[in-house]
Design an enzyme around this catalytic site. Structure first.
Site, PDB file in Angstrom:
ATOM      1  CB  CYS A 120      -0.300  48.355  39.040  1.00 26.24           C
ATOM      2  SG  CYS A 120      -2.120  48.492  39.155  1.00 26.24           S
TER       3      CYS A 120
ATOM      4  CG  HIS B  42       8.001  43.414  40.011  1.00 23.41           C
ATOM      5  ND1 HIS B  42       8.947  42.451  40.628  1.00 23.41           N
ATOM      6  CD2 HIS B  42       6.679  42.603  40.111  1.00 23.41           C
ATOM      7  CE1 HIS B  42       8.377  41.416  41.077  1.00 23.41           C
ATOM      8  NE2 HIS B  42       7.175  41.504  40.856  1.00 23.41           N
TER       9      HIS B  42
ATOM     10  CB  CYS C 261       7.389  37.828  42.766  1.00 27.43           C
ATOM     11  SG  CYS C 261       6.054  38.325  41.415  1.00 27.43           S
TER      12      CYS C 261
END
Lengths: 137, 382
Positions: free
Chosen positions: B203, B327, B85
């Site tokens: 999430c 994301h 990430c």
């Protein structure tokens, strides 16, 4: 039947009885490791094989409710066990039959059994810890 | 040490962009950032491209060269960077290092990812790692931390949900965010349970997207822009892996944070706006603590106080964060830097933090023996 199944990864445990996790210890640094690294990551010295303790305490855990990987039971629990005698915390599956007995600090005992499949899709053995019901908190 | 500025920044919208190839996502951001910098592509000396999953999902490699060629950049050194990430912030760290070393004057950092793929399943660390074989997935890792944090500090499910509610409210002010419709604490708690206590709305969603920034040696930046943004710190650490993790705190945040604050000559009390790696609601609460916005254990109460909402004492994730913006792994940490540039230039629109002068971006990735494998912190000032 169980004895014909392979471990999910070779070399990490012995089926037994009694089942035992295969770790390593650096005699110079007096530090244990699981799984076994190539050499001691602190001093790069040779490691000795060691069996880890078969009892520990639940450090923390989580229960997965969605579709599981590796055809594991739904739901199943994973988390961390503190092997206090060895001075390490290890990641583990927990007994899928005893999810409601899981709690922080609960005493748990190592087991090996047929749970789920491996990377080839074949049924396999995994290590897991099972709560000692009525065990010390 | 040589000083470095950011002179240009741009990003695409985040969310499903099924028809747009990876190269186009990255190139759109790169072209935008180069134009925003007021620079010619030939004036860029070195390039970095961040991506995590293209090798796995589509089998692509050396994508950075393809992206930069679309943006008019060729001949120069190009590096393709993967660091989970934090890939984007890791690429940024390399670009920053290449300029402070005196070796290069102008660098471009591009991050892009295509992650909206049918039947992708839960993200796992790697098919040969023991914790993965033993049933560990990314969400169980963070649900374990959430359960421990609740048990240790009395953090509540409602406080966890408030992170998702706050970030969704912020996303409503960000036209580039994936999810912008407001949600309530009850909706978060009643969403489908993934791994207790984390529901689907706890999430972050998978997303496609691209982001890019142009860095320049500070002594040259006024040739290109009247609004350079100064890089006060860029830190990257990896884990300790001593097999005795304290899973109720992010040791890597604490360690990287103190390094970054020392480098910048600033402290948490000097920050005006923060973006952090809120992949799951519990993460944001633990990042408050790791970055020193509150003591370890107080993160749940901090979000509940409203301090981290826009208008509060220290707004966190004004873009909506990973939870609502989305994301796209390789683009995520570059997009955090884009937001820093926009906030510090006063160009953040409805989510602008009034008078913002100091911005911090934190990102974290992957896990080994309960420690993060990579943690990045960047501090910017105008």
């Amino acid at each position: 039947m169980t004895s014909e199944l392979k471990p999910v990864k070779e070399g990490i445990f012995e089926v037994g009885p009694p089942p035992r996790l295969r770790g390593a210890i650096c005699p110079e640094c007096n530090q244990k490791f699981f799984p076994r690294p190539m050499v001691c990551p602190h001093c790069l010295g040779e490691l000795q094989d060691v069996y880890l303790s078969t009892e520990g305490k639940v450090y923390t855990y989580a229960i997965l409710r969605v579709k599981p990987p590796y055809k594991l039971p739904r739901p199943y629990a994973v988390g961390w066990v503190h092997l206090e005698a060895d001075g390490i915390k290890i990641h583990t599956l927990f007994d899928p039959e005893k999810l409601s007995d899981l709690d922080f600090g609960r005493q748990v005992t190592l087991r090996v059994g047929a749970i789920g499949v491996d990377n080839n899709g074949d049924s396999c053995l995994r290590y897991y810890f099972t709560p000692q019901v009525g065990g010390e908190q | 040490m040589r000083q470095v500025d950011i002179i240009g920044a741009d990003m695409t919208a985040f969310g499903p962009q099924i028809e747009t190839p990876l190269v186009e996502l990255g190139a759109r951001a790169a072209i935008g950032a180069i134009k925003n910098a007021g620079i010619k592509p030939s004036q860029i000396n070195i390039g970095f491209f961040a991506n995590m999953q293209a090798g796995n999902i589509t089998g692509e490699f050396t994508v950075g060269q393809n992206i930069l060629w679309e943006a008019g950049v060729n001949r120069i050194p190009v590096f393709n960077v993967e660091n989970a990430c934090t890939s984007g912030a890791s690429a940024f760290n390399l670009a920053w290092t290449s300029i402070i070393s005196g070796m290069y004057d102008v660098a471009i950092v591009v991050g892009a990812e295509k992650l909206v793929v049918p039947n992708l399943g839960l993200l796992q660390a790697g098919a040969t790692e023991l914790n993965v074989l033993e049933g560990g997935v990314v969400i169980t890792n963070f649900a374990s931390r959430a359960n421990l944090h609740m048990d240790t500090f009395g953090t509540t499910k409602e406080q966890l949900a408030m992170v998702a509610v706050k970030n969704r409210q912020h996303a409503g002010m960000n036209p580039l965010a994936q999810f912008r419709k407001p949600i309530t604490v009850e909706e978060v708690l009643n969403a489908p349970m993934m791994a207790d206590p984390l529901t689907k709305l706890s999430c972050c969603p998978n997303a496609d997207g691209g982001a890019a920034v142009v860095l320049c040696a500070a002594e040259l930046s006024n040739r290109f822009t009247s609004k350079p943004i100064h890089v006060k710190a860029s830190v990257l650490v990896s884990g300790i892996y001593d097999q005795l993790p304290d899973l109720f705190k992010f040791e890597e945040d604490l360690r990287a944070g103190s390094m970054a604050y020392e480098m910048a000559g600033l402290g948490p009390e000097d920050l005006h706006v923060v973006e952090c790696h809120d992949a799951f609601t519990i993460c944001e609460i633990m990042h408050y603590e790791g970055l020193g916005l509150c003591p370890v254990g107080e993160g749940g109460r901090l979000v509940e106080s409203g301090a981290t909402s826009l208008g509060g004492k220290i707004p966190v994730n004004p873009t909506g964060g990973l939870l609502s913006k989305g994301h796209p792994l390789g683009a995520t940490a570059v997009a955090q830097i884009v937001e820093g540039v926009r906030q510090l230039r006063g160009e953040a629109g409805d989510r602008q933090v009034e008078g913002a002068k100091v911005y911090l971006a934190e990102c974290m990735g992957a896990e080994k023996f309960g420690d993060a494998k990579t943690c990045t912190i960047i501090i910017l000032q105008n």
